[in-house]
Design an enzyme around this catalytic site. Structure first.
Site, PDB file in Angstrom:
ATOM      1  N   LYS A 186       0.925  14.446 -34.595  1.00  0.00           N
ATOM      2  CA  LYS A 186       1.399  15.473 -35.498  1.00  0.00           C
ATOM      3  C   LYS A 186       1.901  14.882 -36.814  1.00  0.00           C
ATOM      4  O   LYS A 186       2.066  15.586 -37.805  1.00  0.00           O
ATOM      5  CB  LYS A 186       2.572  16.235 -34.833  1.00  0.00           C
ATOM      6  CG  LYS A 186       2.287  16.831 -33.495  1.00  0.00           C
ATOM      7  CD  LYS A 186       3.612  17.352 -32.889  1.00  0.00           C
ATOM      8  CE  LYS A 186       3.405  17.724 -31.450  1.00  0.00           C
ATOM      9  NZ  LYS A 186       4.682  17.994 -30.782  1.00  0.00           N
ATOM     10  N   GLY A 187       2.164  13.575 -36.770  1.00  0.00           N
ATOM     11  CA  GLY A 187       2.876  12.942 -37.887  1.00  0.00           C
ATOM     12  C   GLY A 187       2.193  13.067 -39.232  1.00  0.00           C
ATOM     13  O   GLY A 187       2.849  13.080 -40.271  1.00  0.00           O
TER      14      GLY A 187
ATOM     15  N   GLU B 184      -3.255   8.675 -41.764  1.00  0.00           N
ATOM     16  CA  GLU B 184      -2.145   8.398 -40.837  1.00  0.00           C
ATOM     17  C   GLU B 184      -0.814   8.504 -41.558  1.00  0.00           C
ATOM     18  O   GLU B 184      -0.742   8.318 -42.772  1.00  0.00           O
ATOM     19  CB  GLU B 184      -2.272   6.972 -40.291  1.00  0.00           C
ATOM     20  CG  GLU B 184      -2.937   6.876 -38.931  1.00  0.00           C
ATOM     21  CD  GLU B 184      -2.022   7.324 -37.791  1.00  0.00           C
ATOM     22  OE1 GLU B 184      -1.015   8.020 -38.030  1.00  0.00           O
ATOM     23  OE2 GLU B 184      -2.330   6.985 -36.643  1.00  0.00           O
ATOM     24  N   ASP B 185       0.220   8.803 -40.784  1.00  0.00           N
ATOM     25  CA  ASP B 185       1.566   8.766 -41.336  1.00  0.00           C
ATOM     26  C   ASP B 185       2.056   7.324 -41.442  1.00  0.00           C
ATOM     27  O   ASP B 185       2.463   6.861 -42.496  1.00  0.00           O
ATOM     28  CB  ASP B 185       2.520   9.611 -40.455  1.00  0.00           C
ATOM     29  CG  ASP B 185       2.354   9.335 -38.958  1.00  0.00           C
ATOM     30  OD1 ASP B 185       1.497   8.515 -38.580  1.00  0.00           O
ATOM     31  OD2 ASP B 185       3.083   9.951 -38.163  1.00  0.00           O
TER      32      ASP B 185
ATOM     33  N   ASP C 204       2.172   0.954 -37.149  1.00  0.00           N
ATOM     34  CA  ASP C 204       3.176  -0.005 -36.679  1.00  0.00           C
ATOM     35  C   ASP C 204       2.448  -1.232 -36.137  1.00  0.00           C
ATOM     36  O   ASP C 204       2.220  -2.189 -36.858  1.00  0.00           O
ATOM     37  CB  ASP C 204       4.051   0.687 -35.629  1.00  0.00           C
ATOM     38  CG  ASP C 204       5.206  -0.166 -35.173  1.00  0.00           C
ATOM     39  OD1 ASP C 204       5.307  -1.313 -35.629  1.00  0.00           O
ATOM     40  OD2 ASP C 204       6.014   0.299 -34.351  1.00  0.00           O
TER      41      ASP C 204
ATOM     42  N   PHE D 137      13.068   1.942 -37.232  1.00  0.00           N
ATOM     43  CA  PHE D 137      12.549   3.249 -36.828  1.00  0.00           C
ATOM     44  C   PHE D 137      12.886   4.265 -37.911  1.00  0.00           C
ATOM     45  O   PHE D 137      14.055   4.507 -38.204  1.00  0.00           O
ATOM     46  CB  PHE D 137      13.108   3.675 -35.475  1.00  0.00           C
ATOM     47  CG  PHE D 137      12.345   4.831 -34.920  1.00  0.00           C
ATOM     48  CD1 PHE D 137      11.115   4.643 -34.310  1.00  0.00           C
ATOM     49  CD2 PHE D 137      12.826   6.122 -35.057  1.00  0.00           C
ATOM     50  CE1 PHE D 137      10.376   5.715 -33.835  1.00  0.00           C
ATOM     51  CE2 PHE D 137      12.094   7.205 -34.584  1.00  0.00           C
ATOM     52  CZ  PHE D 137      10.873   6.993 -33.984  1.00  0.00           C
ATOM     53  N   VAL D 138      11.863   4.797 -38.514  1.00  0.00           N
ATOM     54  CA  VAL D 138      12.069   5.708 -39.644  1.00  0.00           C
ATOM     55  C   VAL D 138      11.666   7.134 -39.273  1.00  0.00           C
ATOM     56  O   VAL D 138      10.850   7.344 -38.366  1.00  0.00           O
ATOM     57  CB  VAL D 138      11.278   5.244 -40.889  1.00  0.00           C
ATOM     58  CG1 VAL D 138      11.797   3.907 -41.389  1.00  0.00           C
ATOM     59  CG2 VAL D 138       9.784   5.182 -40.612  1.00  0.00           C
TER      60      VAL D 138
ATOM     61  N   ASP E 198       9.028  11.698 -36.663  1.00  0.00           N
ATOM     62  CA  ASP E 198      10.082  12.360 -35.887  1.00  0.00           C
ATOM     63  C   ASP E 198      10.918  11.397 -35.067  1.00  0.00           C
ATOM     64  O   ASP E 198      10.514  10.270 -34.777  1.00  0.00           O
ATOM     65  CB  ASP E 198       9.449  13.371 -34.916  1.00  0.00           C
ATOM     66  CG  ASP E 198       8.769  12.674 -33.741  1.00  0.00           C
ATOM     67  OD1 ASP E 198       7.902  11.810 -33.996  1.00  0.00           O
ATOM     68  OD2 ASP E 198       9.125  12.958 -32.588  1.00  0.00           O
TER      69      ASP E 198
ATOM     70  N   ARG F 195      10.938  15.830 -38.764  1.00  0.00           N
ATOM     71  CA  ARG F 195       9.619  15.845 -39.411  1.00  0.00           C
ATOM     72  C   ARG F 195       9.674  16.580 -40.747  1.00  0.00           C
ATOM     73  O   ARG F 195       8.914  16.290 -41.660  1.00  0.00           O
ATOM     74  CB  ARG F 195       8.581  16.555 -38.528  1.00  0.00           C
ATOM     75  CG  ARG F 195       8.220  15.817 -37.262  1.00  0.00           C
ATOM     76  CD  ARG F 195       6.991  16.474 -36.629  1.00  0.00           C
ATOM     77  NE  ARG F 195       6.814  16.108 -35.233  1.00  0.00           N
ATOM     78  CZ  ARG F 195       6.198  15.009 -34.809  1.00  0.00           C
ATOM     79  NH1 ARG F 195       5.707  14.152 -35.673  1.00  0.00           N
ATOM     80  NH2 ARG F 195       6.063  14.772 -33.519  1.00  0.00           N
TER      81      ARG F 195
HETATM   82  P1  XMP Z   1       0.892   1.846 -33.548  1.00  0.00           P
HETATM   83  O1  XMP Z   1       1.922   0.861 -33.059  1.00  0.00           O
HETATM   84  O2  XMP Z   1      -0.247   1.974 -32.599  1.00  0.00           O
HETATM   85  O3  XMP Z   1       1.657   3.236 -33.523  1.00  0.00           O
HETATM   86  O4  XMP Z   1       0.461   1.516 -34.969  1.00  0.00           O
HETATM   87  C1  XMP Z   1       1.611   4.120 -34.556  1.00  0.00           C
HETATM   88  C2  XMP Z   1       2.309   5.384 -34.135  1.00  0.00           C
HETATM   89  O5  XMP Z   1       3.626   5.075 -33.644  1.00  0.00           O
HETATM   90  C3  XMP Z   1       4.546   5.999 -34.123  1.00  0.00           C
HETATM   91  N1  XMP Z   1       5.549   5.261 -34.910  1.00  0.00           N
HETATM   92  C4  XMP Z   1       6.631   5.805 -35.453  1.00  0.00           C
HETATM   93  N2  XMP Z   1       7.070   7.080 -35.462  1.00  0.00           N
HETATM   94  N3  XMP Z   1       8.952   6.413 -36.729  1.00  0.00           N
HETATM   95  C5  XMP Z   1       8.237   7.363 -36.106  1.00  0.00           C
HETATM   96  O6  XMP Z   1       8.639   8.512 -36.152  1.00  0.00           O
HETATM   97  C6  XMP Z   1       8.591   5.106 -36.765  1.00  0.00           C
HETATM   98  O7  XMP Z   1       9.276   4.270 -37.355  1.00  0.00           O
HETATM   99  C7  XMP Z   1       7.349   4.803 -36.087  1.00  0.00           C
HETATM  100  N4  XMP Z   1       6.663   3.634 -35.933  1.00  0.00           N
HETATM  101  C8  XMP Z   1       5.562   3.969 -35.190  1.00  0.00           C
HETATM  102  C9  XMP Z   1       3.782   6.979 -34.967  1.00  0.00           C
HETATM  103  O8  XMP Z   1       3.458   8.098 -34.155  1.00  0.00           O
HETATM  104  C10 XMP Z   1       2.512   6.268 -35.333  1.00  0.00           C
HETATM  105  O9  XMP Z   1       1.408   7.129 -35.544  1.00  0.00           O
END
Ligand code: XMP
Length: 184
Positions: free
Chosen positions: A47-48, A103-104, A107, A157-158, A164, A170
């Site tokens: 959803k991000g 993508e939002d 990570d 963690f943002v 979210d 969100r």
């Molecule tokens: P990877 O590790 O596969 O994961 O790149 C990406 C997804 O992890 C979530 N994500 C976060 N969500 N704050 C969030 O709200 C964060 O700081 C964060 N870091 C990773 C997110 O869903 C992303 O698509």
């Protein structure tokens, strides 16, 4: 309660709405140049990516089609493992199409690496990635190249701008780090 009350839960604001929108306009300009004369399908990852899809699409001054995928990534704690399940697939047949995944945040990049190879197996003309935010792990060691990156963030963690914590935050217009008092 109003938006400024929600912002009190942040220890740091990394990027304001104005900064994010300016960056998306810059990325949209590059995307328009790179895809000139080509059709373009942007794929948002739910959803991000809802906010970034809405703002990026409206920053584009050309035709663009939009579709959505939802995936769930299994992991321990807040880190993903790369084991991914499709919760909602595309409505569009992407064979022969130019696809830009939106993508939002990236990570570890494991979810996205899986998604790129999944989409590539469907015979598109191209698959590229655009992300609003990127964490240091992804910048350092992501296997698939990310063509369009908005901002690099620290390894914290943002929340906000689609991101979210327990499905909240969100709707914050900025992106920031959650203050410790929120967890306790
Ligand atoms: P990877 O590790 O596969 O994961 O790149 C990406 C997804 O992890 C979530 N994500 C976060 N969500 N704050 C969030 O709200 C964060 O700081 C964060 N870091 C990773 C997110 O869903 C992303 O698509």
């Amino acid at each position: 309660m109003d938006a400024s009350d929600i912002e009190k839960d942040l220890s740091t604001i990394h990027y304001t709405e104005d900064q994010i929108l300016a960056k998306l306009r810059e990325l949209a300009g590059r995307i328009e140049q790179d895809y000139e004369g080509k059709d373009l399908l942007i794929v948002g990852v739910l959803k991000g990516a809802v906010m970034v899809m809405a703002d990026l699409a409206r920053a584009l001054t050309r035709h663009v089609e939009m579709d959505w995928m939802a995936v769930s990534s299994y992991g321990s704690g807040t880190k993903s493992s790369g084991v991914v399940r499709i919760l909602k697939d595309l409505d569009t047949d992407i064979s022969g199409r130019h696809v830009l995944i939106v993508e939002d945040i990236i990570d570890t990049g494991l979810t996205l690496s899986w998604l790129v190879s999944n989409l590539q197996s469907r015979g598109p003309a191209s698959v590229e990635i655009c992300t609003a935010f990127r964490k240091p792990d992804a910048a350092a060691k992501m296997a698939v190249p990310v063509k369009y990156v908005g901002f690099d963030l620290p390894d914290e963690f943002v929340v906000g701008y689609g991101l979210d914590y327990a499905e909240k935050y969100r709707n914050l217009r900025c992106v920031g780090t959650l203050a410790p008092h929120v967890y306790s």
